[in-house]
Design a protein around this motif. Structure first.
Motif, PDB file in Angstrom:
ATOM      1  N   UNK A  78       0.894  -1.172  -0.134  1.00  0.00           N
ATOM      2  CA  UNK A  78      -0.014  -0.107  -0.022  1.00  0.00           C
ATOM      3  C   UNK A  78       0.719   1.345  -0.171  1.00  0.00           C
ATOM      4  N   UNK A  79       0.440   2.321  -0.795  1.00  0.00           N
ATOM      5  CA  UNK A  79       0.817   3.761  -0.609  1.00  0.00           C
ATOM      6  C   UNK A  79       0.670   4.033   0.956  1.00  0.00           C
ATOM      7  N   UNK A  80       1.255   5.145   1.248  1.00  0.00           N
ATOM      8  CA  UNK A  80       1.255   5.687   2.647  1.00  0.00           C
ATOM      9  C   UNK A  80      -0.270   6.122   3.133  1.00  0.00           C
ATOM     10  N   UNK A  81      -0.988   6.761   2.003  1.00  0.00           N
ATOM     11  CA  UNK A  81      -2.176   7.295   2.288  1.00  0.00           C
ATOM     12  C   UNK A  81      -3.192   5.959   2.470  1.00  0.00           C
ATOM     13  N   UNK A  82      -2.882   5.009   1.743  1.00  0.00           N
ATOM     14  CA  UNK A  82      -3.775   3.665   1.446  1.00  0.00           C
ATOM     15  C   UNK A  82      -3.857   2.971   2.855  1.00  0.00           C
ATOM     16  N   UNK A  83      -2.475   2.952   3.402  1.00  0.00           N
ATOM     17  CA  UNK A  83      -2.085   2.256   4.681  1.00  0.00           C
ATOM     18  C   UNK A  83      -2.900   2.939   5.815  1.00  0.00           C
ATOM     19  N   UNK A  84      -2.622   4.607   5.703  1.00  0.00           N
ATOM     20  CA  UNK A  84      -3.592   5.293   6.715  1.00  0.00           C
ATOM     21  C   UNK A  84      -5.205   5.145   6.835  1.00  0.00           C
ATOM     22  N   UNK A  85      -5.697   4.789   5.478  1.00  0.00           N
ATOM     23  CA  UNK A  85      -7.034   4.454   5.433  1.00  0.00           C
ATOM     24  C   UNK A  85      -7.345   3.276   5.887  1.00  0.00           C
ATOM     25  N   UNK A  86      -6.326   2.356   5.598  1.00  0.00           N
ATOM     26  CA  UNK A  86      -6.680   0.865   6.380  1.00  0.00           C
ATOM     27  C   UNK A  86      -6.846   1.050   7.669  1.00  0.00           C
ATOM     28  N   UNK A  87      -5.779   1.497   8.398  1.00  0.00           N
ATOM     29  CA  UNK A  87      -5.904   1.683   9.857  1.00  0.00           C
ATOM     30  C   UNK A  87      -6.928   2.309  10.589  1.00  0.00           C
TER      31      UNK A  87
END
Length: 128
Positions: A78-87
């Protein structure tokens, strides 16, 4: 008789570990000198079946950051923003699918906040 002394970290791994002073780039937990992951900050997106990657230009030492196993596995490609959204989505998942979480909330053991997801490195002055 064999020597069970652990091997010292390679210079390349030490340089990655030193970027954060031994903390996970994402959650900030203390990393042991052995067992941590070198995460690609900008993902390379591996294809394990063909032994290729979608973003080979991201396979660089300056793109690697120290991460705990949990964060690296959760981040994956994941990109950083995708990772942030996942969390950020974990709360919804916990509320929908985990009755123990609901019970713990009712007993005041858990208090949800609407805090944004902030990664450890974002609290530091210098980051990639």
């Amino acid at each position: 008789m064999s020597d069970n002394t652990p091997k010292p970290m390679s210079k390349a791994r030490r340089a990655i570990w030193d970027k954060s002073g031994g903390k996970c780039w994402y959650c900030g937990c203390e990393l042991p000198e052995r067992g941590w992951h070198a995460d690609h900050f900008e993902p390379i997106r591996r294809n394990w079946w063909t032994d290729t990657c979608l973003n080979p230009h991201n396979e660089r030492e300056d793109n690697k950051v120290p991460a705990c196993a949990s964060c690296n596995v959760q981040k994956g490609p994941l990109s950083l923003e995708q990772f942030r959204d996942k969390i950020a989505g974990f709360i919804n998942s916990l509320n929908q699918y985990h009755t123990q979480y609901d019970v713990a909330k009712r007993y005041g053991l858990i208090q949800e906040t609407q805090s944004p997801v902030t990664f450890w490195f974002e609290t530091r002055e210098a980051h990639p």
